[in-house]
Design a protein around this motif. Structure first.
Motif, PDB file in Angstrom:
ATOM      1  N   SER A  80      40.680  36.437  41.010  1.00 34.48           N
ATOM      2  CA  SER A  80      41.561  37.563  41.319  1.00 34.48           C
ATOM      3  C   SER A  80      42.853  37.079  41.957  1.00 34.48           C
ATOM      4  O   SER A  80      43.932  37.617  41.688  1.00 34.48           O
ATOM      5  N   LEU A  81      42.775  36.047  42.800  1.00 32.29           N
ATOM      6  CA  LEU A  81      43.987  35.463  43.373  1.00 32.29           C
ATOM      7  C   LEU A  81      44.784  34.697  42.322  1.00 32.29           C
ATOM      8  O   LEU A  81      46.012  34.719  42.308  1.00 32.29           O
ATOM      9  N   LEU A  82      44.064  34.015  41.433  1.00 32.02           N
ATOM     10  CA  LEU A  82      44.741  33.291  40.348  1.00 32.02           C
ATOM     11  C   LEU A  82      45.471  34.237  39.414  1.00 32.02           C
ATOM     12  O   LEU A  82      46.377  33.808  38.690  1.00 32.02           O
ATOM     13  N   SER A  83      45.088  35.514  39.415  1.00 27.69           N
ATOM     14  CA  SER A  83      45.746  36.458  38.513  1.00 27.69           C
ATOM     15  C   SER A  83      47.234  36.563  38.819  1.00 27.69           C
ATOM     16  O   SER A  83      48.044  36.832  37.923  1.00 27.69           O
ATOM     17  N   LEU A  84      47.622  36.336  40.084  1.00 29.46           N
ATOM     18  CA  LEU A  84      49.059  36.320  40.405  1.00 29.46           C
ATOM     19  C   LEU A  84      49.738  35.112  39.784  1.00 29.46           C
ATOM     20  O   LEU A  84      50.897  35.184  39.356  1.00 29.46           O
ATOM     21  N   VAL A  85      49.031  33.979  39.730  1.00 30.10           N
ATOM     22  CA  VAL A  85      49.574  32.805  39.038  1.00 30.10           C
ATOM     23  C   VAL A  85      49.704  33.106  37.548  1.00 30.10           C
ATOM     24  O   VAL A  85      50.697  32.751  36.902  1.00 30.10           O
ATOM     25  N   PHE A  86      48.684  33.781  36.995  1.00 25.10           N
ATOM     26  CA  PHE A  86      48.769  34.183  35.590  1.00 25.10           C
ATOM     27  C   PHE A  86      49.970  35.095  35.362  1.00 25.10           C
ATOM     28  O   PHE A  86      50.633  35.021  34.322  1.00 25.10           O
ATOM     29  N   ALA A  87      50.255  35.971  36.335  1.00 19.01           N
ATOM     30  CA  ALA A  87      51.392  36.878  36.203  1.00 19.01           C
ATOM     31  C   ALA A  87      52.695  36.096  36.094  1.00 19.01           C
ATOM     32  O   ALA A  87      53.551  36.393  35.254  1.00 19.01           O
ATOM     33  N   VAL A  88      52.849  35.091  36.962  1.00 20.45           N
ATOM     34  CA  VAL A  88      54.052  34.258  36.909  1.00 20.45           C
ATOM     35  C   VAL A  88      54.103  33.489  35.584  1.00 20.45           C
ATOM     36  O   VAL A  88      55.148  33.429  34.919  1.00 20.45           O
ATOM     37  N   GLY A  89      52.963  32.908  35.200  1.00 21.83           N
ATOM     38  CA  GLY A  89      52.923  32.145  33.959  1.00 21.83           C
ATOM     39  C   GLY A  89      53.219  33.002  32.740  1.00 21.83           C
ATOM     40  O   GLY A  89      53.976  32.593  31.847  1.00 21.83           O
ATOM     41  N   LEU A  90      52.654  34.215  32.703  1.00 19.58           N
ATOM     42  CA  LEU A  90      52.905  35.105  31.575  1.00 19.58           C
ATOM     43  C   LEU A  90      54.355  35.559  31.537  1.00 19.58           C
ATOM     44  O   LEU A  90      54.975  35.613  30.471  1.00 19.58           O
TER      45      LEU A  90
END
Length: 476
Positions: A80-90
């Protein structure tokens, strides 16, 4: 001119020959020719690429599920915290795909390579800004998400590796976005093959200590995934420098071009905000679910991982729409760009709709592949069924989202007053709605998955208010 002197149109290749060409890597110009064939040539490797990406999530939870609910809960909180990294990556990858595709559509591969270099520079900078603090404060982040002392003890090292090594995720996204924008979807697919094979082999070895490997438990899952992704990133750099028929980064192009970099950053910011807002709502949901203990959190995590496994291939089909929109707008063919969106949206709805029906009817059987815990099984099955009700709406919405992003228009999607009003007016209410449902009944009712499932359908209903008839979009 006699009939003998007139050119004869080349026959359209068969469906199966198009599939073989898609897997080998197509050399077709996607701005001309049969549109259905262009969709096939782009979508097949992109769908397979996303299937392979989704394997990272499924393989981890498959093996970690053997370690108990606390280990699975660790994965859920960290993801769930990594989802913010995914947001930046996407966000970065979408603007990168749009800019590279536009330059390729304009028949300017050198400018496409320059845009790719600036994207990689942004990725490296963000990796350092995100990874270093997460490496240091991983246990505190778990506590902030409501982790119990047992989960913090079991999962601190897992969180350090997964969050601290998030740069590998960002660069994997960005480099594949360069290949996708150039139309080299088959190369992006093969790159994830390398990463996934390594992850598949290392996961059980490092978790359970098979052969010469140490027994690391849940920490081994994070290390296996980080190793697989890092080797994949190294191979990506090798392929970019070696070059393909469509794009190659030359040594003299490896420098900062601030005009291109700032233009890319400007388009990326609203793209990042699109996904950050949506993913922040997921963090809120996980925080609410954590109140009900490890069993509820484990059930939610398993359901989400299965959902991601089926949605990411559908996202690959949407990526095909983004590439077609970007390249055709670059070639000054907005009508063809628009037609590709509607057609891809239809195919995506059929694909994800069929998958959704299967998940609804066979939820129990699928969940049993990951856990036999009697406390976790009914929660995961119920959540999976409810999430699947939103599949058709989400399939259409993600194509709309990617189409605007492929055009470089990340503002229309983000605007609360624009024609296409997703995602932030939709996703923000889902978290307080879940909090309300949690307060009036137990999670096992189940009530929490309903608001996000409803939001998928709402996205689709508001995603078709603007045509792709503006060649001068922000990325140009």
């Amino acid at each position: 001119m006699s009939s003998l002197d007139q050119p004869v149109a080349a026959p359209t290749p068969s469906f199966w020959s198009s599939i073989r060409e898609a897997l080998r890597g197509s050399h077709q110009d996607f701005t001309v020719g049969n549109l259905n064939r262009a969709i096939i040539l782009l979508a097949i490797p992109m769908v397979l690429e996303m299937v392979l990406e989704s394997l990272f999530a499924v393989v981890d939870v498959f093996w970690v599920g053997r370690l108990g609910a606390d280990a699975v809960a660790t994965v859920g909180l960290t993801e769930s915290l990594l989802s913010l990294v995914f947001a930046v990556g996407l966000g970065l990858s979408l603007s990168t795909t749009a800019m590279v595709a536009r330059r390729i559509g304009e028949k300017d591969p050198k400018a496409a390579a320059v845009a790719g270099v600036q994207a990689i520079a942004l990725g490296l900078a963000v990796s350092a800004l995100v990874g270093i603090p997460c490496l240091v404060f991983a246990p505190e982040l778990l506590r902030l998400m409501g982790a119990s002392p047992q989960i913090v003890q079991v999962g601190s090292d897992y969180a350090r590796i997964a969050l601290g090594g998030s740069g590998a995720i960002l660069l994997l996204f960005l480099n594949n976005a360069i290949f996708r924008g150039a139309g080299d979807a088959a190369i992006a697919m093969r790159l994830l093959w390398v990463s996934n094979i390594i992850n598949l082999v290392l996961d059980p070895c490092l978790i359970f200590g098979l052969g010469p490997f140490p027994k690391l438990g849940v920490t081994g899952a994070a290390l296996a995934t980080f190793t697989g992704r890092s080797i994949g990133v190294a191979y990506q750099f090798y392929r970019l420098l070696r070059g393909s028929e469509r794009i190659r980064i030359l040594r003299e192009q490896i420098h900062l071009n601030f005009s291109v970099l700032f233009r890319l950053l400007r388009v990326s910011l609203t793209g990042i905000l699109q996904f950050a807002i949506a993913h922040t709502s997921w963090i809120g949901l996980v925080r609410i679910v954590s109140v009900f203990g490890s069993a509820a959190l484990a059930g939610y995590t398993i359901a989400i991982r299965i959902l991601i496994f089926v949605i990411l291939p559908s996202w690959g089909l949407s990526n095909a729409a983004a590439t077609l929109v970007g390249q055709n707008l670059g070639a000054k063919q907005p009508e063809r760009a628009e037609k590709s969106v509607w057609r891809t949206g239809l195919y995506n709805m059929l694909f994800l709709g069929i998958i959704g029906v299967l998940l609804v009817f066979f939820a129990d059987t699928i969940v049993r592949l990951f856990t036999h815990d009697p406390a976790v099984l009914p929660l995961a099955s119920s959540a999976l069924r409810i999430f699947s009700y939103g599949n058709i709406g989400y399939a259409y919405a993600m194509v709309m989202l990617q189409a605007f992003n492929g055009a470089g228009d990340t503002v229309t999607i983000f605007s609360p007053f624009g024609c296409s009003k997703f995602p932030w007016p939709i996703f923000w209410p889902s978290t307080p709605a879940c909090a309300l449902l949690a307060s009036i009944g137990p999670w096992s009712s189940p009530k929490l998955p309903w608001p996000p499932s409803a939001s998928f359908s709402s996205n689709a209903a508001t995603g078709n208010g603007k045509k792709f008839d503006q060649p001068g979009t922000p990325v140009s």
